[in-house]
Write a protein that holds these residues in place. Structure first.
Motif, PDB file in Angstrom:
ATOM      1  N   PHE A  36     -74.091  11.289  45.423  1.00 17.35           N
ATOM      2  CA  PHE A  36     -73.598  10.068  44.788  1.00 17.35           C
ATOM      3  C   PHE A  36     -73.925  10.104  43.298  1.00 17.35           C
ATOM      4  CE2 PHE A  36     -73.211   8.616  49.047  1.00 17.35           C
ATOM      5  CZ  PHE A  36     -72.358   7.523  49.024  1.00 17.35           C
ATOM      6  N   THR A  37     -72.965   9.674  42.467  1.00 13.22           N
ATOM      7  CA  THR A  37     -73.230   9.574  41.031  1.00 13.22           C
ATOM      8  C   THR A  37     -73.770   8.203  40.669  1.00 13.22           C
ATOM      9  OG1 THR A  37     -70.944   8.912  40.603  1.00 13.22           O
ATOM     10  CG2 THR A  37     -71.467  11.251  40.401  1.00 13.22           C
ATOM     11  N   GLY A  42     -69.288   8.560  45.712  1.00 12.49           N
ATOM     12  CA  GLY A  42     -69.952   9.651  46.399  1.00 12.49           C
ATOM     13  C   GLY A  42     -68.968  10.659  46.968  1.00 12.49           C
ATOM     14  N   THR A  43     -69.474  11.877  47.179  1.00  9.73           N
ATOM     15  CA  THR A  43     -68.681  12.970  47.737  1.00  9.73           C
ATOM     16  C   THR A  43     -69.508  13.658  48.807  1.00  9.73           C
ATOM     17  OG1 THR A  43     -67.617  13.310  45.596  1.00  9.73           O
ATOM     18  CG2 THR A  43     -67.434  15.093  47.184  1.00  9.73           C
ATOM     19  N   ALA A  44     -68.882  13.940  49.951  1.00  8.63           N
ATOM     20  CA  ALA A  44     -69.510  14.709  51.022  1.00  8.63           C
ATOM     21  C   ALA A  44     -68.629  15.922  51.303  1.00  8.63           C
ATOM     22  CB  ALA A  44     -69.661  13.864  52.287  1.00  8.63           C
ATOM     23  N   PHE A  79     -73.082  16.003  41.860  1.00  8.59           N
ATOM     24  CA  PHE A  79     -72.404  15.503  40.670  1.00  8.59           C
ATOM     25  C   PHE A  79     -73.436  14.845  39.774  1.00  8.59           C
ATOM     26  CE2 PHE A  79     -68.759  15.919  43.424  1.00  8.59           C
ATOM     27  CZ  PHE A  79     -67.752  16.280  42.551  1.00  8.59           C
ATOM     28  N   ILE A  80     -73.338  15.106  38.469  1.00  9.37           N
ATOM     29  CA  ILE A  80     -74.226  14.438  37.525  1.00  9.37           C
ATOM     30  C   ILE A  80     -73.545  13.214  36.909  1.00  9.37           C
ATOM     31  CG2 ILE A  80     -75.623  16.454  37.052  1.00  9.37           C
ATOM     32  CD1 ILE A  80     -74.031  16.899  34.511  1.00  9.37           C
ATOM     33  N   ASP A  81     -72.224  13.166  36.992  1.00  9.88           N
ATOM     34  CA  ASP A  81     -71.459  11.978  36.629  1.00  9.88           C
ATOM     35  C   ASP A  81     -70.095  12.093  37.315  1.00  9.88           C
ATOM     36  OD1 ASP A  81     -69.707  13.546  34.969  1.00  9.88           O
ATOM     37  OD2 ASP A  81     -71.009  13.219  33.252  1.00  9.88           O
ATOM     38  N   LEU A  82     -69.187  11.173  37.042  1.00 12.51           N
ATOM     39  CA  LEU A  82     -67.895  11.164  37.738  1.00 12.51           C
ATOM     40  C   LEU A  82     -67.029  12.378  37.442  1.00 12.51           C
ATOM     41  CD1 LEU A  82     -66.886   7.418  37.492  1.00 12.51           C
ATOM     42  CD2 LEU A  82     -67.676   8.675  39.498  1.00 12.51           C
ATOM     43  N   LEU A  83     -67.283  13.088  36.350  1.00 14.46           N
ATOM     44  CA  LEU A  83     -66.425  14.203  35.960  1.00 14.46           C
ATOM     45  C   LEU A  83     -67.085  15.569  36.071  1.00 14.46           C
ATOM     46  CD1 LEU A  83     -64.828  12.593  32.769  1.00 14.46           C
ATOM     47  CD2 LEU A  83     -63.899  12.676  35.098  1.00 14.46           C
TER      48      LEU A  83
END
Length: 87
Positions: A36-37, A42-44, A79-83
């Motif tokens: 999660f950023t 979040g991405t799994a 992820f460290i941020d959304l991009l």
């Protein structure tokens, strides 16, 4: 907090881990990692050895959308941020 695991398992807590609620995402693939950023995004990732899967949430894990990718099994994501992120 959110944790993922075998058999499409997604566990979610809203009270600092005192209790965990089982969720089922929009996939039948094994989930290996989640990142999660912030409290919403979040991405799994995971896969079954034949096709990989990426799940994404924009509401803190209340619901997830999925994307199937080619012949790959994804084992980690961050992820460290959304991009900006990696695997």
């Amino acid at each position: 907090g959110t944790a993922v695991g075998g058999g499409e398992t997604i566990l979610r807590t809203t009270n600092g881990g005192t209790t965990w609620n089982l969720q089922y995402g929009p996939t039948t693939k094994e989930l290996n990692s989640v990142s999660f950023t912030d409290e919403n995004y979040g991405t799994a990732v995971g896969g079954d050895g034949y096709t990989g899967t990426i799940l994404m949430t924009t509401n803190g894990g209340v619901s997830w959308t999925s994307q199937t990718i080619g012949e790959v099994n994804l084992f980690s994501v961050y992820f460290i941020d959304l991009l900006r992120g990696g695997n």
